[in-house]
Design an enzyme around this catalytic site. Sequence first.
Site, PDB file in Angstrom:
ATOM      1  N   TYR A 134       0.831  -1.200   0.000  1.00 48.52           N
ATOM      2  CA  TYR A 134       0.000   0.000   0.000  1.00 48.52           C
ATOM      3  C   TYR A 134       0.867   1.252   0.000  1.00 48.52           C
ATOM      4  CZ  TYR A 134      -3.740   3.270   0.907  1.00 48.52           C
ATOM      5  OH  TYR A 134      -4.622   4.304   0.786  1.00 48.52           O
ATOM      6  N   GLN A 198     -10.962   0.505   1.578  1.00 48.43           N
ATOM      7  CA  GLN A 198     -11.442  -0.367   0.501  1.00 48.43           C
ATOM      8  C   GLN A 198     -10.289  -1.042  -0.235  1.00 48.43           C
ATOM      9  OE1 GLN A 198     -11.983   2.919   0.775  1.00 48.43           O
ATOM     10  NE2 GLN A 198     -11.852   3.991  -1.185  1.00 48.43           N
ATOM     11  N   ASN A 230      -3.432   5.956   6.542  1.00 51.82           N
ATOM     12  CA  ASN A 230      -4.119   6.727   7.587  1.00 51.82           C
ATOM     13  C   ASN A 230      -4.863   5.802   8.551  1.00 51.82           C
ATOM     14  OD1 ASN A 230      -6.528   5.948   6.308  1.00 51.82           O
ATOM     15  ND2 ASN A 230      -6.759   7.884   5.228  1.00 51.82           N
ATOM     16  N   THR A 253       3.782   9.452  11.991  1.00 55.81           N
ATOM     17  CA  THR A 253       5.237   9.400  11.990  1.00 55.81           C
ATOM     18  C   THR A 253       5.817  10.192  13.157  1.00 55.81           C
ATOM     19  OG1 THR A 253       7.172   9.609  10.554  1.00 55.81           O
ATOM     20  CG2 THR A 253       5.560  11.415  10.497  1.00 55.81           C
ATOM     21  N   GLN A 275       9.988  16.333   9.985  1.00 56.46           N
ATOM     22  CA  GLN A 275       9.063  15.254  10.348  1.00 56.46           C
ATOM     23  C   GLN A 275       7.655  15.796  10.556  1.00 56.46           C
ATOM     24  OE1 GLN A 275      10.887  12.683   9.982  1.00 56.46           O
ATOM     25  NE2 GLN A 275       9.221  11.221  10.117  1.00 56.46           N
ATOM     26  N   HIS A 278       4.965  16.063   7.631  1.00 56.75           N
ATOM     27  CA  HIS A 278       4.142  14.957   7.148  1.00 56.75           C
ATOM     28  C   HIS A 278       2.658  15.150   7.436  1.00 56.75           C
ATOM     29  CE1 HIS A 278       6.859  11.821   5.653  1.00 56.75           C
ATOM     30  NE2 HIS A 278       7.740  12.232   6.553  1.00 56.75           N
ATOM     31  N   GLU A 344      10.208   5.958  16.223  1.00 54.60           N
ATOM     32  CA  GLU A 344      10.310   5.444  14.854  1.00 54.60           C
ATOM     33  C   GLU A 344      11.670   5.840  14.265  1.00 54.60           C
ATOM     34  OE1 GLU A 344       7.874   5.949  10.616  1.00 54.60           O
ATOM     35  OE2 GLU A 344       7.636   7.415  12.216  1.00 54.60           O
ATOM     36  N   HIS A 345      12.006   7.122  14.369  1.00 54.08           N
ATOM     37  CA  HIS A 345      13.302   7.636  13.919  1.00 54.08           C
ATOM     38  C   HIS A 345      13.986   8.285  15.123  1.00 54.08           C
ATOM     39  CE1 HIS A 345      10.386   8.183  10.541  1.00 54.08           C
ATOM     40  NE2 HIS A 345      11.331   7.597   9.844  1.00 54.08           N
ATOM     41  N   ASP A 378      14.876   8.527   4.644  1.00 57.25           N
ATOM     42  CA  ASP A 378      13.616   8.480   3.904  1.00 57.25           C
ATOM     43  C   ASP A 378      13.834   8.146   2.440  1.00 57.25           C
ATOM     44  OD1 ASP A 378      12.014   9.073   6.064  1.00 57.25           O
ATOM     45  OD2 ASP A 378      11.942  11.223   5.676  1.00 57.25           O
ATOM     46  N   HIS A 437      -0.949 -39.201  21.508  1.00 56.25           N
ATOM     47  CA  HIS A 437       0.326 -38.712  20.988  1.00 56.25           C
ATOM     48  C   HIS A 437       1.415 -39.781  21.156  1.00 56.25           C
ATOM     49  CE1 HIS A 437      -1.660 -34.845  20.974  1.00 56.25           C
ATOM     50  NE2 HIS A 437      -0.558 -34.197  20.615  1.00 56.25           N
TER      51      HIS A 437
END
Length: 452
Positions: A134, A198, A230, A253, A275, A278, A344-345, A378, A437
């Site tokens: 995606y 969707q 999102n 982010t 950052q 974004h 994250e960073h 990035d 078993h």
Amino acid sequence: MPARVQLARLDLRGTTPSRARLRSELPRGGVDVDAVLHQVQPVVDDVRERGSAAALDLSEKFDGVRPPTVRVPRAQLDKALAELDSAVREALETSISRARTVHAAQRRTDVTTEVVPGGTVTERWVPVERVGLYVPGGNAVYPSSVVMNVVPAQQAGVGSLVVCSPPQARFDGLPHPTVLAAAAMLGVDEVWAVGGAQAVALLAFGGTDTADVDGSDDLAPVDMITGPGNIYVTAAKRLCRGVVGIDAEAGPTEIAVLADGTADPAHVAADLISQAEHDVMAASVLVTTSSALADAVDDAVNAQLTTTKHAERVATALSGRQSGIVLVDDIAQGLTVVDAYAAEHLEIQTEDARAVATRVRSAGAIFVGPWAPVSLGDYCAGSNHVLPTAGCARHSSGLSVQTFLRGIHVVDYSEQALEDVRHHVVALANAEDLPAHGEAVRLRFEPLTPRN
């Protein structure tokens, strides 16, 4: 021009905060996925029942455009690549080349272990068969996300890839042409013009396209979905998890910068702003031992906002509860804070930054020193920029070749090797009150005794 931005401050100097306190008090935004599940569930159900027709209806409703088909014709991919700006093409070529270099080294090899003579266990690494990648639309265009998703999947040996990206009204219902061009550069010839929840549902359940495109109208379901999106994309990934695998539930982010008085405030401010650019929910956090640096960064942020294109968006993000400055006594306490935050960073802008970076335990990716800003990662560092958010770096990794591989144990025992261990199998089976078993092993050596 927005009013002066003042990042919120948390002063931890002179304290020894617990891990629990840090988790509760550090700046953190995030999104409440649970709050939108009731909105996303009907979307997923509709696509499950009606396939591409539902996806196209929903694109018209949410994106204001209805593509004639879900699948983008190959001719459109070729056209987008032919018309791509030469500087952007060269930059993407560099990004792809460096990403391939890094990710090629991540491929695992099969390993066979002889447990006993005649008894081996082999761990085979098998790629996922089909993957949906995606690529979001929204505030920005993300050809870099095409690179970061496709390259590790290809290096893992994934057999079939489909890129999904939202249709754009200004491009006649096609995804952004730069996204199409990036897919073409990577050799991906299956791109779907569908976005949002969707898209996730259509990837999970598949369908039949409204027309034959390039010899097929089959929209085959995938086995795994990766890539950021999102809150609605994230909710759909949660709802479809189990039907398909997912990489993670990505949140907004975030960047954290661990800095001391040697850091350049202009550099730190620029990285916090980059950052925040974004999204209004993006998080920018400075952890520093220097109150003088904190003051200078505040000043530098406001100076740079006068020339920042998305100043309102940036100012909103920097003023939000997810952003701020944390003051600490020393680098040791700073490391405790950034490990609890698990960014994250994470940038390290301190004296002897390389040594400090080796002490970090929790981060999606670490950027060392003044010449390794997050924006390098990035695009052109070779590292992957699809990384864990919202503190998930405490337990999870970013996207890599390993994301697309499954470890399968292959057990190969001879008769003698099984004979040597059968009494242990029987003993453990009986201890767990699962006698069948044990019988499954015993009857291979002794006739099954009928029971009255």
